[in-house]
Design an enzyme around this catalytic site. Structure first.
Site, mmCIF file in Angstrom:
data_model
loop_
_atom_site.group_PDB
_atom_site.id
_atom_site.type_symbol
_atom_site.label_atom_id
_atom_site.label_comp_id
_atom_site.label_asym_id
_atom_site.label_seq_id
_atom_site.Cartn_x
_atom_site.Cartn_y
_atom_site.Cartn_z
ATOM 1 N N GLU A 80 0.715 -1.185 0.069
ATOM 2 C CA GLU A 80 -0.116 0.104 -0.060
ATOM 3 C C GLU A 80 0.704 1.160 0.025
ATOM 4 O O GLU A 80 1.793 1.379 0.811
ATOM 5 C CB GLU A 80 -0.947 -0.010 1.193
ATOM 6 C CG GLU A 80 -1.829 1.122 1.189
ATOM 7 C CD GLU A 80 -2.776 1.025 2.434
ATOM 8 O OE1 GLU A 80 -2.858 0.243 3.267
ATOM 9 O OE2 GLU A 80 -3.377 2.093 2.789
ATOM 10 N N LYS A 270 -6.533 0.115 12.081
ATOM 11 C CA LYS A 270 -5.952 -0.589 11.030
ATOM 12 C C LYS A 270 -4.876 0.149 10.207
ATOM 13 O O LYS A 270 -3.644 -0.370 9.814
ATOM 14 C CB LYS A 270 -7.118 -0.384 9.784
ATOM 15 C CG LYS A 270 -6.819 -1.329 8.544
ATOM 16 C CD LYS A 270 -6.034 -0.418 7.257
ATOM 17 C CE LYS A 270 -6.004 -1.233 6.147
ATOM 18 N NZ LYS A 270 -5.038 -0.250 5.323
ATOM 19 N N ASP A 286 4.815 -13.632 12.308
ATOM 20 C CA ASP A 286 3.467 -13.955 11.750
ATOM 21 C C ASP A 286 2.807 -12.532 12.026
ATOM 22 O O ASP A 286 2.196 -12.561 13.319
ATOM 23 C CB ASP A 286 3.143 -15.054 12.988
ATOM 24 C CG ASP A 286 1.685 -15.544 12.615
ATOM 25 O OD1 ASP A 286 0.907 -14.862 12.217
ATOM 26 O OD2 ASP A 286 1.574 -16.891 13.066
ATOM 27 N N HIS A 383 -1.870 9.913 -1.192
ATOM 28 C CA HIS A 383 -2.325 8.891 -2.050
ATOM 29 C C HIS A 383 -2.281 9.227 -3.649
ATOM 30 O O HIS A 383 -1.958 8.138 -4.160
ATOM 31 C CB HIS A 383 -3.637 8.320 -1.617
ATOM 32 C CG HIS A 383 -3.630 7.562 -0.329
ATOM 33 N ND1 HIS A 383 -2.684 6.485 -0.487
ATOM 34 C CD2 HIS A 383 -3.981 7.516 0.950
ATOM 35 C CE1 HIS A 383 -2.813 5.938 0.863
ATOM 36 N NE2 HIS A 383 -3.605 6.650 1.531
HETATM 37 P P1 NAD Z 1 9.936 -22.311 16.730
HETATM 38 O O1 NAD Z 1 8.917 -23.561 16.656
HETATM 39 O O2 NAD Z 1 10.902 -22.114 15.479
HETATM 40 O O3 NAD Z 1 10.620 -22.119 18.112
HETATM 41 C C1 NAD Z 1 11.464 -21.451 18.629
HETATM 42 C C2 NAD Z 1 12.716 -22.270 18.568
HETATM 43 O O4 NAD Z 1 13.992 -21.618 18.744
HETATM 44 C C3 NAD Z 1 12.855 -23.346 19.587
HETATM 45 O O5 NAD Z 1 13.068 -24.413 19.188
HETATM 46 C C4 NAD Z 1 13.726 -22.945 20.652
HETATM 47 O O6 NAD Z 1 14.464 -23.735 21.269
HETATM 48 C C5 NAD Z 1 14.856 -21.966 19.836
HETATM 49 N N1 NAD Z 1 15.686 -20.922 20.432
HETATM 50 C C6 NAD Z 1 16.793 -20.566 20.130
HETATM 51 N N2 NAD Z 1 17.225 -19.321 20.739
HETATM 52 C C7 NAD Z 1 16.244 -18.940 21.457
HETATM 53 C C8 NAD Z 1 16.029 -17.993 22.357
HETATM 54 N N3 NAD Z 1 16.740 -17.054 22.751
HETATM 55 N N4 NAD Z 1 14.617 -17.950 22.932
HETATM 56 C C9 NAD Z 1 13.589 -18.621 22.675
HETATM 57 N N5 NAD Z 1 13.676 -19.790 21.850
HETATM 58 C C10 NAD Z 1 14.998 -19.918 21.236
HETATM 59 O O7 NAD Z 1 9.038 -20.948 16.718
HETATM 60 P P2 NAD Z 1 8.139 -20.365 17.969
HETATM 61 O O8 NAD Z 1 8.409 -19.168 18.185
HETATM 62 O O9 NAD Z 1 7.579 -21.494 18.985
HETATM 63 O O10 NAD Z 1 6.602 -20.340 16.862
HETATM 64 C C11 NAD Z 1 6.581 -19.246 15.861
HETATM 65 C C12 NAD Z 1 5.757 -19.802 14.782
HETATM 66 O O11 NAD Z 1 4.543 -20.672 15.176
HETATM 67 C C13 NAD Z 1 5.346 -18.971 13.758
HETATM 68 O O12 NAD Z 1 5.929 -19.305 12.533
HETATM 69 C C14 NAD Z 1 4.065 -18.843 13.546
HETATM 70 O O13 NAD Z 1 3.619 -18.423 12.446
HETATM 71 C C15 NAD Z 1 3.599 -20.284 14.162
HETATM 72 N N6 NAD Z 1 2.129 -20.530 14.630
HETATM 73 C C16 NAD Z 1 1.548 -19.565 15.054
HETATM 74 C C17 NAD Z 1 0.336 -19.933 15.872
HETATM 75 C C18 NAD Z 1 -0.615 -18.734 16.232
HETATM 76 O O14 NAD Z 1 -0.037 -17.643 16.412
HETATM 77 N N7 NAD Z 1 -1.804 -18.961 16.735
HETATM 78 C C19 NAD Z 1 0.087 -21.211 15.930
HETATM 79 C C20 NAD Z 1 0.769 -22.269 15.589
HETATM 80 C C21 NAD Z 1 1.718 -21.796 14.856
#
Ligand code: NAD
Length: 428
Positions: A80, A270, A286, A383
């Site tokens: 946008e 928004k 996300d 715009h």
């Molecule tokens: P992830 O699964 O990649 O987990 C984070 C990883 O980073 C872990 O394995 C952890 O051990 C590692 N890590 C390394 N250094 C770290 C530090 N300093 N602090 C914390 N962790 C560290 O990611 P996530 O953050 O658990 O999940 C994010 C993803 O989940 C996004 O892609 C999102 O789109 C998705 N998701 C979102 C929803 C929702 O928002 N409702 C639901 C399901 C999945």
């Protein structure tokens, strides 16, 4: 056209693209436009399902930001027009008084475990609380976050009235450190299910995080001298002539409008999320989670604006924002997307908390500049310039003529492709 394509997901990316091209009779240009080569192709293929190609967003950098005394360049991916310009303008307004001051709660996400068919929900809640330490220990046994200094810090329980009757909901409060945390929290929620079932005597149903991340709030504030709010005009327009105090008071009035009317508040918010999402997209965070959290938080006492505007003792405009910010500097899609990681390098934040601070400042900058324009010259002039340039390009204006054709269409208040073609002929 038949949308049933058995085994579509098992085909490779180019086969999927040619299947879609056949079904929809796409021409070679359309296929080329969708196709993703090399590293981009490999990356996007692994990020989602049924991938056929990729789509490109502009990656911009917003300037002028000072957040907690540090200069920051903000990468933004958004299709946008005017969003990046507004963010940079808002940051410039705040810059002369020291920029943005921020504060965050810390990276605390909530995981929910829902228990249905509980005979005695009120007592079941108490039994969960009695076993809180045991439940937290099982969650932390998963190890994902504990090794990084985080983990489950608290266990609470609620009895929630739903249209399907009462349900017991167990909450895990999880310090996710530098991760967004969704996967990590979901893993914990699934792990504690057997203990929760045992404690409540019910049937565990959903086990998933909540995006109403109201324990992960980020706040930013700044002040602006009313004189800085005066529109000085630019090459294409005259200054509006409204004085700074009037602009300041009208900004407060515009905020009050949003505070009193959800129809206005939705658009107000928004605008904030235009910028917040753009930084999230640029860094492969996300943005849907941010959206869900922001609007749910805005609705906690009847839907209202995420920012506030007041007039300080000295007459300055005092601007502030508070919103849940669920982003990570590790994990998620950023970990596998080289452009997302490079955007993180541009941003240069240390950890999720500092990232949340910049997002809050960015949302405030965007809103401040949008409100300033809305109460003064209006937002359409900015715009329209970009819109007219796009129309000129669509009409085939060569690069050297785009600005001139657009400027003449804006001046003549006639922005149409046929008019652009006439001007190209006249000027060419
Ligand atoms: P992830 O699964 O990649 O987990 C984070 C990883 O980073 C872990 O394995 C952890 O051990 C590692 N890590 C390394 N250094 C770290 C530090 N300093 N602090 C914390 N962790 C560290 O990611 P996530 O953050 O658990 O999940 C994010 C993803 O989940 C996004 O892609 C999102 O789109 C998705 N998701 C979102 C929803 C929702 O928002 N409702 C639901 C399901 C999945």
């Amino acid at each position: 056209m038949n949308s049933r394509i058995p085994g579509f997901y098992t085909r490779d990316r180019s086969e999927r693209l040619s299947t879609v091209a056949d079904r929809r009779d796409l021409d070679a240009d359309a296929v080329d436009a969708l196709d993703a080569d090399g590293e981009v192709g490999e990356t996007v293929d692994g990020l989602s399902e049924n991938v056929v190609g990729s789509i490109t967003y502009p990656l911009s950098v917003a300037t002028n930001f000072v957040v907690d005394g540090e200069d920051v360049l903000v990468p933004m991916a958004v299709e946008e027009s005017s969003v990046v310009a507004a963010a940079s303008k808002g940051a410039l307004l705040a810059r002369s008084t020291g920029g943005f001051t921020t504060d965050t709660d810390g990276p605390y996400m909530i995981g929910q475990v829902q228990v249905a068919d509980v005979a005695d929900p009120t007592a079941a809640r108490l039994r969960v609380l009695e076993r809180a330490e045991e439940i937290a220990a099982v969650a932390n046994d998963q190890g994902v976050l504990v090794s990084h200094g985080g983990g489950c810090e608290d266990v609470t329980a609620r009895v929630v009235d739903t249209p399907a009757g009462q349900t017991v909901v167990v909450h895990l409060l999880v310090d996710v450190r530098d991760a967004m945390g969704a996967n990590a929290v979901n893993t914990m929620c699934e792990a504690i299910a057997p203990v929760v079932a045992d404690a409540t005597g019910g049937r565990v149903s959903l086990r998933v995080l909540s995006n109403l991340a109201d324990c992960r709030l980020a706040r930013a504030r700044c002040r602006v001298d009313p004189d800085a709010l005066v529109d000085s005009g630019d090459d294409s327009e005259e200054a509006s002539g409204i004085d700074g105090e009037t602009v300041r008071d009208r900004i407060v009035e515009a905020w009050a409008f949003a505070a009193g009317d959800p129809y206005r508040a939705a658009t107000h918010n928004k605008g904030i999320m235009n910028a917040v999402d753009a930084l999230a997209v640029a860094t492969c965070n996300d943005w849907r989670a941010l959206e869900a959290g922001a609007h749910a938080y805005a609705a906690r006492e009847g839907y209202g604006p995420l920012t506030t505007y007041e007039v300080g003792d000295d007459g300055d405009l005092i601007c502030s924002i508070e919103l849940p910010v669920q982003v990570g500097t590790v994990g998620g899609a950023t970990a596998v997307h080289s452009a997302g990681r490079a955007a993180m390098d541009v941003l240069g934040v240390e950890g999720a908390d500092e990232f949340a601070s910049v997002l809050a400042a960015l949302g405030l900058a965007e809103n401040l500049a949008s409100l300033r324009a809305l109460v003064d010259e209006g937002i359409q002039s900015g715009h329209m310039k970009l819109h007219a340039e796009n129309v000129a390009r669509q009409a085939g204006a060569p690069a050297g003529l785009v600005e001139e054709v657009a400027a003449r269409m804006v001046a003549g208040e006639d922005i149409r492709e046929s008019r652009a073609r006439e001007l190209v002929e006249e000027l060419g």
